[in-house]
Design an enzyme around this catalytic site. Structure first.
Site, mmCIF file in Angstrom:
data_model
loop_
_atom_site.group_PDB
_atom_site.id
_atom_site.type_symbol
_atom_site.label_atom_id
_atom_site.label_comp_id
_atom_site.label_asym_id
_atom_site.label_seq_id
_atom_site.Cartn_x
_atom_site.Cartn_y
_atom_site.Cartn_z
ATOM 1 N N ASP A 1 0.830 -1.209 0.000
ATOM 2 C CA ASP A 1 0.000 0.000 0.000
ATOM 3 C C ASP A 1 0.865 1.262 0.000
ATOM 4 O O ASP A 1 2.088 1.205 0.251
ATOM 5 C CB ASP A 1 -0.916 -0.044 1.244
ATOM 6 C CG ASP A 1 -2.256 0.629 1.023
ATOM 7 O OD1 ASP A 1 -2.367 1.456 0.097
ATOM 8 O OD2 ASP A 1 -3.189 0.346 1.802
ATOM 9 N N ASP B 1 -10.732 2.081 -3.586
ATOM 10 C CA ASP B 1 -11.323 1.749 -2.286
ATOM 11 C C ASP B 1 -12.842 1.777 -2.365
ATOM 12 O O ASP B 1 -13.521 1.418 -1.401
ATOM 13 C CB ASP B 1 -10.859 2.754 -1.220
ATOM 14 C CG ASP B 1 -9.511 2.369 -0.648
ATOM 15 O OD1 ASP B 1 -9.056 1.232 -0.910
ATOM 16 O OD2 ASP B 1 -8.902 3.194 0.050
#
Ligand code: DGJ
Length: 723
Positions: A462, A532
């Site tokens: 990430d 997301d």
């Protein structure tokens, strides 16, 4: 096909299966672009270089389509190269020096494409510029990059060094297609008319960004999904990038691109060289669909990291939306048991398992297991996950640090900062300076230890903020502006070192969703997290944009709870599954709250996905109906030999479809009979493509999966087809 000489030794023709690209040297030693488009019947049909007629206030060179313009003389084009020499000369004069051709062939087990290298040179300063052209014949793509070498005796400061300038033929007008977005709304396909002037697409944020993605397509304005000319390109770079789409008053249209020159410079000591990132370009005579399929095929055949490139991407479960930072051994095991029961193959523990990580305020940088949450370490959980028949995967965010961490307390000097400014926090974190060797060594050692001590089959990597105060205190004064490039090279080096030490580990690129999706990352990582936003309806639009460039076997999508945590939209479970099944299927809901009936549906659809997975992940993608254009959208994946196809259709409204919903499959063998999984009837490919298939989509947010496969003899995909 490959590389030919046009008349005279200094002009070349690069041909792929479906396009041609020509360049050549004019009488004054300038390397000119000559042609890009449909293949012509004979070599003599291609233009040869000539200097344009003079025009007031312009020079012939300035009016020519220069392949790699330096800023110098009366050349006012967006430059590919600008340098500062030791005597304060600030321009670059590039003239032809020589060339080399490398035939296509096998090198160390890998297929090497044919390659042309044209050498240019700024003689007084002995600055050599090698322009590389790799020709991917079957994939219908050309890869371009430049290597700039200082062969002189004094240092040179590069101020702009792009990968390539691409020219489209002179035409009345062009339309630009590009991808923009934001967090939770990435890869939105956008179109705009090109007019005289410049359109700038870029990232200055340190990474690829959610806000724009390094891809472009140009068409005359009326090309369609499967019809008309489209010129396109995508950059292989995961840091600051820039595309300048420029139309001059003289009708030239070019796209110049590469590493962003904003706040950039690179010092070349004598003997040093700089290699630009690759810029891939292609021409499709058959619309946007064929352009995307060329890029997809290239990723599958050539770009994605081997040996995993062709392996099925596992169905994964990720606990983030279910548990956020509240992770524990017992909680994860409870989810793992449910996940295994519905057929999940890879169980992923997301954020929260390390350091003092109980929220996003602490812990980043300390890549050791949190003792409160996992007093026995990760081993018992991994063991249980493996026992349940799944692989285990883990989340990391290596390039970041929270000030509340042991790492920051012992090495506050390891972050980017400007001495007199407080570092601006974003998500309570700072960016580690990957230009510093010790930082990369620390990360390599920490991640290697994790991978050695635990059976980890997958890492989700990430990157949850963009850069600010990009200073390098203590770094060489003339190299301060190099951090933009050094960071990306450091990130690439880390991933490459880890991959070569742990070749079986799958890597997924994530940056708060799709903030780092590009062909540079996909050369090193297996798959990406596009957003997301897990709302299955919003995802259709995000996937539509994503698919313009990136192939389905890289596009991870989770089925999450309803109503969606972010959009509050409620969608049927089947719709959520079907939307996620158009890429790499994942489950991200809180399975503890799913009813027995829902778990049964999930089990059935995971099984179906595994059966059609070869079609989705290895097939050619056809966007049959675009989201946002009608009540319904549809996408098809076709086996390479056309023996089977799967179509996903989605009704996008809460009510019934207005009018008749019908889809027209593409690419089928016209003479073959195909049996439809829905009706069981067999119909000829030609009839299906002309007459279409009527969808059964009544009621709100309904979706359908239709399988077509050869009726007369089993397809290569027969074994995978559901009964
Ligand atoms: C951002 C990612 O996109 C999410 O999927 C999740 O991994 C969080 N970070 C964790 O902090």
């Amino acid at each position: 096909m490959g590389i030919d000489h046009l008349a005279g030794a200094k002009s070349w023709l690069l041909t792929t299966s479906r396009s041609a690209y020509a360049l050549g040297v004019d009488g004054e030693g300038n390397l000119q672009h000559l042609y890009w488009g449909e293949k012509l019947p004979r070599l003599e049909d291609y233009p040869l270089p000539a200097l344009p007629a003079p025009y007031s206030f312009e020079s012939p060179q300035g009016l020519a389509n220069l392949e790699y313009p330096g800023w110098g003389g009366l050349i006012f084009a967006e430059p590919c190269l600008k340098a500062l020499y030791a005597d304060f000369t600030r321009d670059v004069v590039l003239k032809y020096e020589g060339f080399q051709v490398f035939e296509a062939g096998e090198v160390a087990g890998a297929l090497r494409p044919a390659e042309l290298v044209v050498q240019l040179r700024d003689e007084p300063y002995r600055l050599a510029v090698d322009l590389h052209y790799r020709v991917y014949e079957e994939e219908n793509l050309i890869e371009r990059f430049a290597v700039v070498e200082n062969q002189g005796e004094q240092a040179v400061q590069l101020e702009i060094v792009h990968s390539a300038a691409w020219y489209v033929p002179r035409a009345a007008s062009y339309r630009l297609s590009y991808l923009v977005g934001k967090w939770a709304g990435e890869t939105q396909l956008t179109r705009a008319q090109v007019v005289v002037g410049k359109i700038l697409l870029e990232s200055r944020r340190g990474s690829t960004s959610h806000q724009a993605n390094p891809w472009f397509a140009l068409d005359p304005g009326d090309s369609e999904e499967e019809r008309g000319p489209v010129w396109f390109g995508a950059l292989g770079w995961s840091g600051n990038w820039k595309f300048c789409v420029e139309q001059t008053p003289y009708g030239q249209v070019r796209v110049t691109g590469g590493v962003n020159d904003f706040d950039f410079s690179w010092r070349l000591e004598p003997g040093e060289s700089f290699r630009t990132p690759p810029f891939y370009g292609g021409y499709s005579g058959a619309g946007f669909g064929a352009a995307s399929r060329a890029l997809h095929r290239f990723q599958r055949n050539r770009l994605l990291p081997r040996p995993a490139a062709g392996r099925p991407r596992p169905v994964l479960y990720n606990s983030w939306e279910a548990t956020a930072f509240e992770v524990s051994e017992a909680g994860q095991i409870a989810l793992a048991e449910k996940a295994a029961a519905i057929g999940v193959e890879l169980f992923v523990l997301d954020d929260g398992w390390f350091g003092a990580r109980s929220s996003d305020r602490a812990g980043l940088g300390d890549w050791t297991v949190n003792q409160q949450k996992f007093p026995r370490g990760l081993q018992p959980l991994i063991h249980k996950v493996n026992e349940l028949g799944m692989d285990f995967g883990l989340w990391v965010e290596p390039e970041m640090v929270n000030p509340a961490s042991d790492l920051y307390r012992s090495h506050p000097e390891w972050v980017y900062r400007f001495p007199a400014r407080p570092g601006t926090l974003s998500r309570n974190q700072l960016v580690l300076n990957l230009a510093i060797d010790e930082v990369r060594e620390y990360l390599f050692a920490s991640l290697s230890r994790l991978l050695e001590e635990n059976r980890i089959a997958y890492l989700k990597w990430d990157h949850n903020r963009h850069f600010s105060e990009p200073g390098w205190p203590g770094g060489p004064p003339q190299r301060q502006r190099e951090i933009w490039v050094r960071h990306v090279l450091g990130f690439y080096e880390l991933v490459e070192r880890l991959r070569s030490r742990f070749p079986q580990t799958i890597f997924e690129s994530c940056s708060g969703g799709g903030g780092r999706v590009d062909l540079g990352v996909l050369q090193r990582m297996d798959q990406c997290w596009p957003s997301d936003n897990t709302d299955a309806l919003d995802r259709l639009g995000i996937h539509h944009g994503y698919s313009q460039v990136y192939c389905a076997r890289t596009m991870v999508a989770w089925v999450t709870d309803s109503p969606n945590f972010a959009t509050r939209r409620a969608l049927p479970l089947e719709f959520r599954f079907h939307s996620a099944m158009t890429g790499v299927l994942g489950i991200g809901g809180n399975l503890n709250r799913w009813s027995e009936e829902e778990l049964q549906v999930a089990r059935r659809l995971v099984t179906l996905y595994k059966q059609i997975r070869p079609l989705v992940q290895d097939g050619d993608q056809y966007r049959l109906a675009e989201p946002g254009q009608a009540d319904f959208s549809a996408v098809q994946y076709l086996a390479p030999d056309a023996s089977a196809a799967v179509v996903f259709a989605f009704l996008r409204t809460e009510g019934p479809a207005s009018g008749e919903a019908r889809i027209f499959p593409r690419g089928l063998s016209p003479e073959r009979l195909y049996r439809l999984s829905t009706s069981g009837r067999a119909r000829r490919g030609a009839a299906l493509m002309k007459q279409g298939i009527r969808l059964r989509l009544s009621g709100g947010f309904r979706s359908q999966v239709i399988l077509l496969r050869w009726a007369e003899r089993p397809s290569a995909f027969e074994g995978n087809a559901p009964r």
